[in-house]
Scaffold this motif. Sequence first.
Motif, mmCIF file in Angstrom:
data_model
loop_
_atom_site.group_PDB
_atom_site.id
_atom_site.type_symbol
_atom_site.label_atom_id
_atom_site.label_comp_id
_atom_site.label_asym_id
_atom_site.label_seq_id
_atom_site.Cartn_x
_atom_site.Cartn_y
_atom_site.Cartn_z
ATOM 1 N N ARG A 26 -32.328 -0.417 17.231
ATOM 2 C CA ARG A 26 -31.506 -0.349 16.014
ATOM 3 C C ARG A 26 -32.232 -0.993 14.839
ATOM 4 N N GLN A 27 -32.948 -2.098 15.112
ATOM 5 C CA GLN A 27 -33.681 -2.778 14.044
ATOM 6 C C GLN A 27 -34.808 -1.904 13.511
ATOM 7 N N VAL A 28 -35.513 -1.209 14.420
ATOM 8 C CA VAL A 28 -36.569 -0.280 13.993
ATOM 9 C C VAL A 28 -35.975 0.827 13.133
ATOM 10 N N PHE A 29 -34.817 1.353 13.571
ATOM 11 C CA PHE A 29 -34.120 2.400 12.813
ATOM 12 C C PHE A 29 -33.805 1.911 11.400
ATOM 13 N N LEU A 30 -33.248 0.705 11.292
ATOM 14 C CA LEU A 30 -32.881 0.167 9.988
ATOM 15 C C LEU A 30 -34.112 -0.121 9.145
ATOM 16 N N ASN A 31 -35.161 -0.660 9.750
ATOM 17 C CA ASN A 31 -36.380 -0.981 9.007
ATOM 18 C C ASN A 31 -37.020 0.266 8.421
ATOM 19 N N LEU A 37 -35.820 4.359 1.848
ATOM 20 C CA LEU A 37 -34.890 4.213 0.731
ATOM 21 C C LEU A 37 -35.524 3.446 -0.421
ATOM 22 N N HIS A 38 -36.271 2.398 -0.091
ATOM 23 C CA HIS A 38 -36.932 1.616 -1.134
ATOM 24 C C HIS A 38 -37.879 2.495 -1.935
ATOM 25 N N ASN A 39 -38.670 3.301 -1.248
ATOM 26 C CA ASN A 39 -39.630 4.170 -1.940
ATOM 27 C C ASN A 39 -38.933 5.211 -2.805
ATOM 28 N N ILE A 40 -37.784 5.696 -2.338
ATOM 29 C CA ILE A 40 -37.050 6.709 -3.099
ATOM 30 C C ILE A 40 -36.373 6.097 -4.316
ATOM 31 N N PRO A 415 -25.124 8.247 5.594
ATOM 32 C CA PRO A 415 -25.701 7.042 6.203
ATOM 33 C C PRO A 415 -24.902 5.804 5.825
ATOM 34 N N PHE A 416 -24.688 4.924 6.792
ATOM 35 C CA PHE A 416 -23.862 3.745 6.554
ATOM 36 C C PHE A 416 -24.585 2.674 5.755
ATOM 37 N N TYR A 417 -25.922 2.789 5.629
ATOM 38 C CA TYR A 417 -26.711 1.740 5.006
ATOM 39 C C TYR A 417 -27.022 2.017 3.537
ATOM 40 N N THR A 418 -26.408 3.041 2.932
ATOM 41 C CA THR A 418 -26.608 3.315 1.515
ATOM 42 C C THR A 418 -25.392 4.041 0.942
ATOM 43 N N ASP A 419 -25.161 3.825 -0.355
ATOM 44 C CA ASP A 419 -24.072 4.515 -1.035
ATOM 45 C C ASP A 419 -24.542 5.806 -1.701
ATOM 46 N N VAL A 420 -25.844 6.025 -1.733
ATOM 47 C CA VAL A 420 -26.368 7.244 -2.353
ATOM 48 C C VAL A 420 -26.025 8.424 -1.447
ATOM 49 N N PRO A 421 -25.351 9.451 -1.964
ATOM 50 C CA PRO A 421 -24.953 10.591 -1.135
ATOM 51 C C PRO A 421 -26.146 11.235 -0.432
#
Length: 467
Positions: A26-31, A37-40, A415-421
């Motif tokens: 799960r940590q690898v998935f989130l990382n 997301l950071h790059n985008i 995705p649960f880790y961002t609010d961007v659609p």
Amino acid sequence: MDGNATILKWLGCFLIFGLSTEAAERQVFLNQNDEILHNILRSKNGSADPCVDFKHYFIGIYEYDEPIRQAEERISEENMSLKYHSLFEQLKNGTYQRGSVEDMVSKLYNTCQTAKERGNYLQIDDVRYLVELNKLLSTYNQETVIYYLLDRFEESQVWPNSNNCAELVRTDMFFGSLLLFEEHVLGEKKVKDYQSQVPQIFKAIIKSFKRRLERNRLNLPLSQISAFLKFLDGITINVGSMPSDKDHRSFVMDYYADLDLDDDDNLDTMRLKLSMLRTRRMLEKLDQPVSSSPFTLDISNDVDFNTINIPYTFLAEPLFMTRGHEVFKFNGIGNFLARQILAAFHNLDADYDCKDLTNFVKSLDDIDIFTHKTLLCVDEATQTIEDLNRLDLVILDLIHDAYFSKESGFDLSQPFYTDVPLKELFFLQYGQRFLHVFIMSDYNSGFNKILPTMPAFAETFNCSSSS
């Protein structure tokens, strides 16, 4: 009681181990998703209106930076080079069975390093090579020889000689190096991830191609549509450039079966032997039906007859994240696959006709970019820069349809880790990766009006008909 306590203790250990493994995954998935997301989002300019000024919305204040796709490709290749160098360094002092893959690769690497230290690094374009090559070529018919020489010329443009020993070994012993990279660097799990994830994306893109062809928006003869569909049915992919129907180590050993690298061979001699081996394998391939020998060329071609080869460089991080969200993985490789399908179109057609390619592309073009183009080709199969730039927009529409269609089977949840659609993330990543050069090009006149005409784009960013 003691026995029960022991059992409970072991069960507890297994439970803890399972939970820790799941937590690590799960940590690898989130990382990986955080990195994407950071790059985008770092490049996104939220104050710009994508319906009017997609250039500044997609790439914002970073418009003069290195394009994201080029940066990712550069980082990917640098990482691969470092990993290959580390691999060969680990192998060089080992003792291996004579004739094994490890033995041959380490011999070539060590000999290269010795030659560099002595300052007698040589190229194999001397008289001996030409004499031996002439002897070999004289045993084949002239038509086969011509095709071979043309292919070798193309190879020389793709794979220049290098003074870097790791790159030399990686090039001259492509399959041997690739096998060791799979076994020692990637590992079985990563190879299986690639082998399972990429074909799913490919199948979805093929379905998207087929849906548009079957609609027959140009009202082409049914025989031509059938021919296009048959072409798509014949296209396959090969992940990693190794045969998918054979054990990789057995295949590599068979490929190098008649290669004999002696301990006292210098670098020039070893490279001569390897070049002669590649010559034999290529001539064997040209002398056989295409389908019977699809994996005999010791070089990574993107399209090999009806097979699209996907080298691991294209799947290395940050280009492709095996633990990233499916929409990011789809974007990571989807553009390449769609482009290679188009590239394969005329590779398979001995009687290539630019009109066929034009009809094929225009049948896929639901946003009418090429509606008024009579032909998409000049100088035989070469497309103009403007057409190539516009083609990325058609591919964008195709890939979006492939991922977000109801029958795709991919994860369409937010995705649960961002609010961007999710759909906005899709367009942002594609725009930053594949449209940067197109956006900054001198050929982008009037292109601000193209994206809002794409229904999926207009829906995602709430573009009005007057945008």
